[in-house]
Design a protein around this motif. Sequence first.
Motif: not given
Length: 82
Positions: A16-38
């Motif tokens: 079967p043909a592969i269809q276009d796929v919508d994906v979230d291209l934004r990469l972010g920190p794992p839950d709770g790790a925002e202070p370290l990433w910032r």
Amino acid sequence: MGTVRPAQVQLPDDVPAIQDVDVDLRLGPPDGAEPLWRAAHQRLSSGQPVSAVQVGPLSDEQRGALADLLGLSRLPPEHTSV
């Protein structure tokens, strides 16, 4: 969000043909790790060499996320250096 399109490849008729796929291209920190990433982003954006990043105060959830990320057996202090 962005659209990822499959490469233009000739597939056999029974595949079967592969269809276009919508994906979230934004990469972010794992839950709770925002202070370290910032803090890491701020330090790395300075253009200066970075050997450690200080974060805090951290909530218990954030301390748990940092412990998971670093493979620590105990929670790090509320103010810590990575």
